[in-house]
Design a protein around this motif. Structure first.
Motif, PDB file in Angstrom:
ATOM      1  N   GLY A 239     -10.204 -59.397 106.890  1.00 59.54           N
ATOM      2  CA  GLY A 239     -10.856 -58.337 106.472  1.00 59.54           C
ATOM      3  C   GLY A 239     -10.122 -56.873 106.878  1.00 59.54           C
ATOM      4  N   VAL A 240      -9.421 -57.107 108.276  1.00 57.16           N
ATOM      5  CA  VAL A 240      -8.662 -55.943 108.672  1.00 57.16           C
ATOM      6  C   VAL A 240      -7.517 -56.027 107.993  1.00 57.16           C
TER       7      VAL A 240
ATOM      8  N   ILE B 161     -15.013 -67.228 112.483  1.00 60.86           N
ATOM      9  CA  ILE B 161     -15.335 -65.484 112.164  1.00 60.86           C
ATOM     10  C   ILE B 161     -14.355 -64.647 112.436  1.00 60.86           C
ATOM     11  N   LEU B 162     -13.604 -65.219 113.427  1.00 57.44           N
ATOM     12  CA  LEU B 162     -12.407 -64.257 113.972  1.00 57.44           C
ATOM     13  C   LEU B 162     -11.229 -64.356 112.721  1.00 57.44           C
TER      14      LEU B 162
ATOM     15  N   GLN C  84     -12.041 -64.528 109.385  1.00 54.68           N
ATOM     16  CA  GLN C  84     -12.391 -63.731 108.615  1.00 54.68           C
ATOM     17  C   GLN C  84     -12.130 -62.028 109.028  1.00 54.68           C
ATOM     18  N   LEU C  85     -12.685 -61.943 110.251  1.00 54.14           N
ATOM     19  CA  LEU C  85     -12.406 -60.490 110.811  1.00 54.14           C
ATOM     20  C   LEU C  85     -10.952 -60.090 110.793  1.00 54.14           C
ATOM     21  N   ALA C  86      -9.882 -61.085 110.948  1.00 53.26           N
ATOM     22  CA  ALA C  86      -8.561 -60.732 110.948  1.00 53.26           C
ATOM     23  C   ALA C  86      -8.079 -60.191 109.503  1.00 53.26           C
TER      24      ALA C  86
END
Length: 69
Positions: free
Chosen positions: A63-64, A56-57, A59-61
């Motif tokens: 995306g950012v 999840i982290l 994917q978040l990174a």
């Protein structure tokens, strides 16, 4: 027989330590909390829940990073 999951025990300890006000903590208490959180991370990392959190982290990174381009 009662078994205690060490990761769950550390999570409970972290929860109660972080509930205290920041102003009331000494440097020693902050260091102790940091060590406990690090130990919790080491215990959680190899578990399926830890791997899911890492995914999840990531994917978040990603995306950012893509949003900032």
């Amino acid at each position: 027989m009662l078994t205690i999951n060490v990761a769950v025990l550390l999570a409970v300890i972290v929860f109660f330590r972080l509930r205290r006000r920041t102003q009331a903590r000494s440097r020693n208490e902050e260091r102790t909390t940091a060590v406990i959180i690090l130990a919790l991370g080491v215990l959680i990392a190899p578990t399926p829940a830890g791997q899911g959190l890492v995914h999840i982290l990531e994917q978040l990174a990603s995306g950012v990073t893509q949003a900032s381009r």
